[in-house]
Design a protein around this motif. Structure first.
Motif, short mmCIF file in Angstrom:
data_model
loop_
_atom_site.label_atom_id
_atom_site.label_comp_id
_atom_site.label_asym_id
_atom_site.label_seq_id
_atom_site.Cartn_x
_atom_site.Cartn_y
_atom_site.Cartn_z
N PRO A 47 70.65 37.43 30.50
CA PRO A 47 71.87 37.76 29.76
C PRO A 47 72.06 39.28 29.62
CG PRO A 47 70.65 36.03 28.64
CD PRO A 47 69.77 36.54 29.76
N GLY A 48 73.29 39.69 29.50
CA GLY A 48 73.61 41.10 29.37
C GLY A 48 73.15 41.69 28.04
N PHE A 49 73.20 43.01 27.94
CA PHE A 49 72.68 43.69 26.75
C PHE A 49 73.47 43.39 25.48
CE2 PHE A 49 75.75 46.68 28.40
CZ PHE A 49 76.31 47.24 27.27
N THR A 50 74.68 42.84 25.62
CA THR A 50 75.45 42.50 24.42
C THR A 50 74.97 41.19 23.78
OG1 THR A 50 77.11 41.40 25.77
CG2 THR A 50 77.52 43.70 25.19
N ASP A 51 74.24 40.38 24.54
CA ASP A 51 73.69 39.12 24.03
C ASP A 51 72.21 39.33 23.72
OD1 ASP A 51 72.90 36.57 23.44
OD2 ASP A 51 73.42 35.70 25.38
N MET A 52 71.95 39.98 22.59
CA MET A 52 70.57 40.35 22.23
C MET A 52 69.66 39.14 22.07
SD MET A 52 70.66 43.60 22.24
CE MET A 52 69.48 44.43 21.22
N ARG A 55 69.07 37.39 25.43
CA ARG A 55 68.20 38.25 26.25
C ARG A 55 66.75 38.15 25.80
NH1 ARG A 55 70.24 42.84 29.33
NH2 ARG A 55 68.56 44.26 29.81
N ALA A 56 66.52 38.16 24.50
CA ALA A 56 65.16 38.06 23.96
C ALA A 56 64.54 36.70 24.32
CB ALA A 56 65.16 38.25 22.45
N LYS A 57 65.33 35.64 24.21
CA LYS A 57 64.85 34.31 24.57
C LYS A 57 64.51 34.24 26.05
CE LYS A 57 67.10 31.39 21.10
NZ LYS A 57 68.08 30.31 20.92
N PHE A 58 65.41 34.78 26.88
CA PHE A 58 65.19 34.77 28.33
C PHE A 58 63.90 35.53 28.67
CE2 PHE A 58 65.51 36.38 32.60
CZ PHE A 58 66.10 35.36 33.32
N ASP A 59 63.72 36.70 28.08
CA ASP A 59 62.55 37.52 28.37
C ASP A 59 61.26 36.83 27.93
OD1 ASP A 59 64.23 39.43 29.42
OD2 ASP A 59 64.10 40.78 27.70
#
Length: 84
Positions: A47-52, A55-59
């Motif tokens: 996810p892009g940086f606007t979806d914090m 993005r954290a879940k993906f990482d």
């Protein structure tokens, strides 16, 4: 295998009844282990940086890449047991 699956499903139920809410890093670990155990390695675009949150879940999930389903289930069970 059936015992591990049953223990995993029991841990999933217990994760919703913990005495106190875990911190965000622990919640991410719980999420990532659950996804790895049930769906395998993460797929798709980060996810892009606007979806914090996304993005954290993906990482967190991506860090477990290559972890087998049984191993992820056992780690999930152990983590939930340690939080009780």
């Amino acid at each position: 295998m059936a015992d591990l699956k049953a223990a995993f499903e029991q841990a999933v139920t217990e994760s919703k009844q913990l005495p106190e809410k875990p911190d965000n890093m622990t919640l991410l670990k719980i999420y990532a282990l659950y996804k790895q155990a049930t769906q395998g390695d993460v797929e798709g675009k980060r996810p892009g940086f606007t979806d914090m949150v996304g993005r954290a879940k993906f990482d967190a999930w991506a860090e477990l890449k290559g972890t087998g389903s049984d191993d992820a289930m056992q780690q999930y069970i152990d983590l939930i047991e340690s939080l009780k």
